[in-house]
Design an enzyme around this catalytic site. Structure first.
Site: not given
Length: 464
Positions: A47, A65, A165
């Site tokens: 992101y 993040k 993932d």
């Protein structure tokens, strides 16, 4: 002919997956400036930027993040937040220190996800650095990394979470040689009412065949064993530096994975039988026959790390330190996609748009116009066939052409509607499953004629 059938249909699909608004209000989150100071940039996530931060109170370090700008918490961020909040209490899952919101009326607010600092980098960075210097990970160290990843996945699966993932870039290392699973943005919750999922999401080269199938077959589903396939691909990545098919465009890989045999190491003879067998067990294409992570923890290749984990952790820490001193930093080029939300299409030679390096309306029209001028009225986009009405008779529909397209690989002949009909027939006979061919187009585009041609080829194949 088989009792299974081929259906021709014309339909429009829309609104299948409505977005459910977030339950987390930004106003309820604290301001990160009260506790954390940014020290330096350490990477880029799915992101936004990832920074090293210092806690103002005790001087401890963490990673954050930063999602910038943001006006709402979307479903993927909320999924990651909920998983981290409840399941980061495991030695092989990254620790979670909280989510914060830094408001800025002029440029948009920033959302901060503060996590444990894994300053050893990712296993992808480590293996690429080793290969660049003529080295490779030894099997005991690979066994230790995979065992740690399996333990983290077991923790998730026991709590009915599929990661979706699993890859080298989402397995991070601490400087002390610890192994941590990260990035739960596309993880899925399994409930008592819904023990399987049907959303096609992940990073293409690591995606399991059953996950890819959900994009094309809406009645397909999968369970937590899709993470086992991804871990098998990661095992190959740890040995060779890249996943299978890495040289392809990701969307072309999505078409290849379900059709190709299970991948193997390029030079299996250079690795132990135990390692080769572990990979083959992870990469069983029928996920119903694929072992769970709990079963794989008992595999001989993984069990060699049992009782040696302290020594192997030290060995891994020494490798990390050595490569960091060399100062080799590599960047990933493998991006995650959700094919229900994002269709990345780049195309190959003349007859398949899947390999076009750039894709927009003008390029597509120009490409189709050039083919149309050469009376090449059919063009593939992966499994889709575009047909342009030539408004004239073309001598490409005789029984000789039906023979040409009977039971051969699609790449052996130019694009043709007979190839589409043949693929449906072969799928019906081989897998004993109903097949559906959807025909769509404007008035006068040739839908009726296309349906006639499909039936013509099916009649040839069925000798009816």
């Amino acid at each position: 002919m088989s009792q299974k059938k081929i259906t021709l249909a014309i339909r429009t699909l829309y609104g299948l997956y409505p977005y459910k608004s977030s339950m987390i209000g930004l106003e309820s989150l604290g301001d990160p400036s009260e506790n954390w100071d940014i020290v330096e940039t350490i990477g880029k996530g799915t992101y936004g930027e990832v920074y090293k931060v210092t806690n103002k109170k005790d001087g401890s370090q963490a990673a954050v993040k930063v999602l910038d700008p943001i006006n709402d918490v979307d479903e993927e961020i909320e999924a990651e937040y909920n998983i981290l909040k409840s399941l980061s209490n495991h030695p092989n899952v990254v620790k979670f220190y909280g989510m914060f919101y830094k408001s800025d009326n002029s440029s948009g607010g920033q959302l901060w996800l503060v996590l444990e600092l894994c300053n050893g980098g990712s296993v992808t960075e480590l293996i690429k650095s080793l290969i660049m210097h003529g080295q490779r990970l030894q099997e005991p160290v690979i066994s230790y990394i995979l065992c740690s990843a399996l333990l983290g996945l077991q923790h998730l699966h026991n709590n009915r979470i599929i990661h979706r993932d699993v890859k080298g870039n989402n397995i991070l290392l601490t400087a002390e040689g610890g192994v941590k699973l990260v990035d739960f943005g596309v993880s899925a919750q399994l409930t008592s009412a819904r023990l399987r999922r049907n959303t096609s999401v992940g990073t293409p080269f690591w995606m399991a065949p059953e996950v890819i199938a959900c994009e094309q077959q809406y009645d397909s589903s999968y369970d937590a064993r899709c993470d086992v396939w991804s871990l098998g691909i990661t095992a190959i990545e740890l040995a060779e530096g890249d996943p299978p098919l890495a040289e392809m465009h990701p969307v072309k890989a999505l078409f290849k994975i379900p059709r190709n045999p299970p991948p193997t190491l390029q030079k299996p003879e250079q690795w132990s039988r135990s390692f080769n067998h572990f990979i083959s067990q992870c990469l069983i294409k029928d996920f119903e026959a694929r072992p769970s992570v709990t079963h794989l923890l008992e595999h001989p290749f993984v069990k060699q790390a049992h009782g040696r984990d302290v020594a192997l952790q030290r060995q891994l820490a020494a490798l990390i330190k050595e490569q960091q001193e060399v100062g080799c930093k590599t960047k990933t080029r493998h991006k995650r996609i959700n094919t229900r939300k994002t269709l990345i299409v780049e195309s190959c030679p003349d007859d398949d748009l899947v390999n076009l390096e750039f894709l927009d309306e003008e390029i597509i029209i120009s490409h189709l116009q050039k083919r149309y001028d050469d009376l090449q009225v059919y063009t593939y986009v992966g499994d889709i066939l575009i047909a342009l009405n030539p408004f004239q008779n073309l001598s490409i529909y005789s029984p000789q052409f039906s023979k040409l397209y009977h039971g051969v690989k699609r790449a052996e002949n130019p694009p043709h509607i007979f190839a589409t009909a043949d693929a449906a027939y072969q799928g019906m006979v081989t897998f004993c499953k109903d097949q559906c061919i959807i025909i769509s187009g404007e008035s006068g585009a040739g839908k009726t004629e296309s349906a006639h041609l499909i039936v013509q080829h099916l009649t040839f194949l069925g000798k009816g």
